[in-house]
Design a protein around this motif. Structure first.
Motif, PDB file in Angstrom:
ATOM      1  N   ALA A 110       1.227  -1.046   0.045  1.00  0.00           N
ATOM      2  CA  ALA A 110       0.221  -0.138  -0.194  1.00  0.00           C
ATOM      3  C   ALA A 110       0.449   1.272  -0.042  1.00  0.00           C
ATOM      4  N   TYR A 111       1.747   0.923   0.802  1.00  0.00           N
ATOM      5  CA  TYR A 111       2.698   2.208   0.551  1.00  0.00           C
ATOM      6  C   TYR A 111       3.708   2.759  -0.485  1.00  0.00           C
ATOM      7  N   LEU A 112       3.738   1.577  -1.210  1.00  0.00           N
ATOM      8  CA  LEU A 112       4.319   1.506  -2.339  1.00  0.00           C
ATOM      9  C   LEU A 112       3.910   2.217  -3.175  1.00  0.00           C
ATOM     10  N   ALA A 113       2.759   1.856  -3.248  1.00  0.00           N
ATOM     11  CA  ALA A 113       1.739   1.776  -4.542  1.00  0.00           C
ATOM     12  C   ALA A 113       1.166   3.922  -4.681  1.00  0.00           C
ATOM     13  N   LEU A 114       1.022   3.822  -3.541  1.00  0.00           N
ATOM     14  CA  LEU A 114       0.597   5.566  -3.012  1.00  0.00           C
ATOM     15  C   LEU A 114       1.443   6.387  -2.614  1.00  0.00           C
ATOM     16  N   ALA A 115       2.337   6.247  -1.605  1.00  0.00           N
ATOM     17  CA  ALA A 115       3.411   7.203  -1.917  1.00  0.00           C
ATOM     18  C   ALA A 115       4.295   7.146  -2.111  1.00  0.00           C
ATOM     19  N   ASN A 116       4.736   5.970  -2.696  1.00  0.00           N
ATOM     20  CA  ASN A 116       6.344   5.878  -3.581  1.00  0.00           C
ATOM     21  C   ASN A 116       6.387   5.901  -4.501  1.00  0.00           C
ATOM     22  N   THR A 117       4.686   5.928  -5.564  1.00  0.00           N
ATOM     23  CA  THR A 117       4.719   5.436  -6.962  1.00  0.00           C
ATOM     24  C   THR A 117       3.816   7.174  -7.286  1.00  0.00           C
ATOM     25  N   ALA A 118       2.004   7.195  -6.755  1.00  0.00           N
ATOM     26  CA  ALA A 118       1.098   7.424  -7.057  1.00  0.00           C
ATOM     27  C   ALA A 118       1.799   9.050  -6.896  1.00  0.00           C
ATOM     28  N   VAL A 119       1.932   9.185  -5.975  1.00  0.00           N
ATOM     29  CA  VAL A 119       2.343  10.357  -5.715  1.00  0.00           C
ATOM     30  C   VAL A 119       3.606  11.123  -6.187  1.00  0.00           C
ATOM     31  N   ALA A 120       4.658  10.008  -5.741  1.00  0.00           N
ATOM     32  CA  ALA A 120       6.471  10.389  -5.901  1.00  0.00           C
ATOM     33  C   ALA A 120       6.185  10.750  -7.853  1.00  0.00           C
ATOM     34  N   TYR A 121       5.404   9.654  -8.385  1.00  0.00           N
ATOM     35  CA  TYR A 121       5.579  10.105 -10.279  1.00  0.00           C
ATOM     36  C   TYR A 121       4.574  11.233 -11.167  1.00  0.00           C
ATOM     37  N   TRP A 122       3.871  11.835  -9.647  1.00  0.00           N
ATOM     38  CA  TRP A 122       2.968  13.284 -10.295  1.00  0.00           C
ATOM     39  C   TRP A 122       3.707  13.840  -9.852  1.00  0.00           C
ATOM     40  N   LEU A 123       4.504  13.817  -9.222  1.00  0.00           N
ATOM     41  CA  LEU A 123       5.532  14.691  -8.876  1.00  0.00           C
ATOM     42  C   LEU A 123       6.330  14.960  -9.673  1.00  0.00           C
ATOM     43  N   TRP A 124       7.577  13.814 -10.037  1.00  0.00           N
ATOM     44  CA  TRP A 124       7.946  13.871 -10.659  1.00  0.00           C
ATOM     45  C   TRP A 124       8.195  13.918 -12.435  1.00  0.00           C
ATOM     46  N   PHE A 125       6.367  13.457 -12.722  1.00  0.00           N
ATOM     47  CA  PHE A 125       6.133  13.800 -15.038  1.00  0.00           C
ATOM     48  C   PHE A 125       5.579  15.236 -13.944  1.00  0.00           C
ATOM     49  N   ARG A 126       5.141  15.963 -13.350  1.00  0.00           N
ATOM     50  CA  ARG A 126       4.793  17.851 -12.691  1.00  0.00           C
ATOM     51  C   ARG A 126       5.994  18.357 -12.966  1.00  0.00           C
ATOM     52  N   GLY A 127       7.232  18.159 -11.682  1.00  0.00           N
ATOM     53  CA  GLY A 127       8.429  18.216 -12.337  1.00  0.00           C
ATOM     54  C   GLY A 127       9.169  19.008 -13.738  1.00  0.00           C
ATOM     55  N   ILE A 128       9.370  17.647 -13.870  1.00  0.00           N
ATOM     56  CA  ILE A 128       9.711  17.470 -15.908  1.00  0.00           C
ATOM     57  C   ILE A 128       8.932  18.305 -16.797  1.00  0.00           C
ATOM     58  N   GLY A 129       7.854  18.773 -16.471  1.00  0.00           N
ATOM     59  CA  GLY A 129       6.773  19.585 -17.238  1.00  0.00           C
ATOM     60  C   GLY A 129       7.183  21.582 -16.562  1.00  0.00           C
ATOM     61  N   ARG A 130       8.016  21.347 -15.665  1.00  0.00           N
ATOM     62  CA  ARG A 130       8.078  22.809 -15.451  1.00  0.00           C
ATOM     63  C   ARG A 130       9.897  23.237 -15.051  1.00  0.00           C
ATOM     64  N   LEU A 131      10.429  22.409 -15.120  1.00  0.00           N
ATOM     65  CA  LEU A 131      12.173  22.174 -14.847  1.00  0.00           C
ATOM     66  C   LEU A 131      12.737  21.549 -16.195  1.00  0.00           C
ATOM     67  N   SER A 132      14.490  22.406 -15.964  1.00  0.00           N
ATOM     68  CA  SER A 132      14.986  21.647 -17.507  1.00  0.00           C
ATOM     69  C   SER A 132      14.749  20.032 -17.191  1.00  0.00           C
ATOM     70  N   ALA A 133      15.375  19.355 -18.182  1.00  0.00           N
ATOM     71  CA  ALA A 133      15.623  17.999 -17.830  1.00  0.00           C
ATOM     72  C   ALA A 133      16.798  17.635 -16.948  1.00  0.00           C
ATOM     73  N   THR A 134      17.877  18.279 -17.143  1.00  0.00           N
ATOM     74  CA  THR A 134      18.768  18.462 -16.016  1.00  0.00           C
ATOM     75  C   THR A 134      18.747  19.016 -14.994  1.00  0.00           C
ATOM     76  N   GLN A 135      17.572  19.426 -14.061  1.00  0.00           N
ATOM     77  CA  GLN A 135      17.247  19.656 -13.522  1.00  0.00           C
ATOM     78  C   GLN A 135      16.839  18.110 -12.403  1.00  0.00           C
ATOM     79  N   VAL A 136      15.736  18.431 -13.206  1.00  0.00           N
ATOM     80  CA  VAL A 136      15.204  16.767 -12.793  1.00  0.00           C
ATOM     81  C   VAL A 136      15.851  15.583 -12.502  1.00  0.00           C
ATOM     82  N   THR A 137      16.922  15.564 -13.497  1.00  0.00           N
ATOM     83  CA  THR A 137      17.727  14.482 -13.733  1.00  0.00           C
ATOM     84  C   THR A 137      18.945  13.881 -12.529  1.00  0.00           C
ATOM     85  N   PHE A 138      19.062  15.376 -12.239  1.00  0.00           N
ATOM     86  CA  PHE A 138      20.241  15.695 -11.115  1.00  0.00           C
ATOM     87  C   PHE A 138      20.090  15.473  -9.965  1.00  0.00           C
ATOM     88  N   LEU A 139      18.147  15.243  -9.675  1.00  0.00           N
ATOM     89  CA  LEU A 139      17.383  14.642  -8.434  1.00  0.00           C
ATOM     90  C   LEU A 139      17.354  13.559  -8.243  1.00  0.00           C
TER      91      LEU A 139
END
Length: 340
Positions: free
Chosen positions: A215-244
């Motif tokens: 449940a933790y992996l599906a919700l916090a570790n994946t649903a929320v985390a990947y939403w934040l990740w793809f949201r960041g890809i849309g608003r930051l440069s690729a280099t900034q995102v990758t270096f995180l």
């Protein structure tokens, strides 16, 4: 000033994704049944994707059916199994070390596919990040398994390519990052499902700890985390995102020290400082060269009637939103222009 604060907030939120991913190892070893990497990948991706689809209530249209499938395969469907395979077969933290060269993969992809030359700072910072992570997690234990090494390289290449294409393609008009994340997680989970059942057989019997872990992996570790990740890809440069990305193995090391009683040596602490410094350096905004508009000097009324109008000099408009990325433009890994 407001732009810098806004950019800093986006970076901080996006950083929560790799920080969350750093807890995956501890949760997997302490809560989940052993030797079920494909089933674990399936339980991370598919329930999270279906949940986000239900929340977004938006399905792909037109070309976005195959684009969502490609992105889901690269970022989830291929990445998860390859990552787990490399982690099971490689000694120590070799899989994390290979994963930490993601920024260099991104720079190389931009050069090969888009004709963009990475800056010296990007290359040196990427090398420093990989070196720092290697000092933290790499242990001299066992022979290098060729299958595991290839899987680690393939997983890094898959995620890097998926990140580049996510930035390149953006999102269709009116579609937010929640829907885009749901498309990819669902597509990736559906791709993993038949492989998981074919290779690992029927699902294992789950106790309460395993249910809580999944449940933790599906919700916090994946649903929320990947939403934040793809949201960041849309608003930051690729280099900034990758270096995180190096924040993930650094978080895993800290959790191992704080929760699992694993000691940190001075060399590991130095590696953490180096990798964290490279992560911060990778977030530095690009240098912007200003262009001064030149106004023609008119000396007489006759000149006014005879001089052709001069088009105003405009600044290049930086990429700031994936909704605007609908044209085939090259990616700039060094500045405010479109990257990935």
């Amino acid at each position: 000033m407001k732009t810098n604060k806004r950019n800093g907030a986006v970076i901080a939120l996006t950083a929560l994704a790799p920080i969350s991913w750093g807890s995956t190892y501890a949760v997997t070893t302490e809560f989940l049944p052993p030797d079920r990497p494909l089933f674990t990948g399936l339980m991370r991706a598919l329930p999270a994707g279906l949940l986000l689809l239900a929340m977004a209530r938006t399905l792909p249209r037109g070309v976005w059916w195959w684009k969502a499938l490609v992105l889901g395969a690269l970022n989830i469907g291929a990445f998860f199994p390859l990552l787990f395979l490399s982690a099971y077969r490689l000694p120590g933290g070799m899989a994390a070390v290979v994963g930490s060269i993601g920024p260099l993969f991104v720079a190389g992809l931009a050069t090969l596919l888009l004709g963009e030359r990475p800056t010296r700072r990007t290359l040196l910072t990427g090398i420093a990040a990989a070196l720092g992570v290697s000092l933290v997690v790499l242990k001299a234990a066992g022979a290098l398994d060729p299958v595991g090494a290839l899987a680690a390289l393939a997983s890094t290449a898959s995620m890097s390519t998926g990140t580049v294409l996510t930035k390149r393609w953006g999102r269709p008009g009116g579609v937010g990052p929640l829907a885009l994340t749901g498309w990819q997680l669902t597509a990736g989970g559906l791709l993993i499902a038949p492989i998981a059942f074919l290779v690992e057989g029927a699902p294992p019997v789950l106790d309460g700890r395993a249910v809580a872990g999944y449940a933790y992996l599906a919700l916090a570790n994946t649903a929320v985390a990947y939403w934040l990740w793809f949201r960041g890809i849309g608003r930051l440069s690729a280099t900034q995102v990758t270096f995180l990305g190096p924040l993930s193995p650094l978080t895993a090391a800290v959790i191992g020290w704080a929760a699992l009683g694993q000691a940190l040596t001075p060399v590991q602490l130095a590696g953490m400082a180096l990798a964290f410094g490279a992560t911060l350096l990778g977030q530095r905004p690009p240098r912007v060269t200003s262009v001064t508009a030149v106004t023609p000097v008119v000396t007489s009324v006759t000149a006014v009637t005879s001089v052709s109008p001069v088009a105003p000099v405009t600044q290049p408009r930086p990429f700031s939103s994936t909704e605007e990325n609908t044209q085939k433009v090259s990616m700039d890994l060094t500045g405010g222009g479109l990257r990935r």
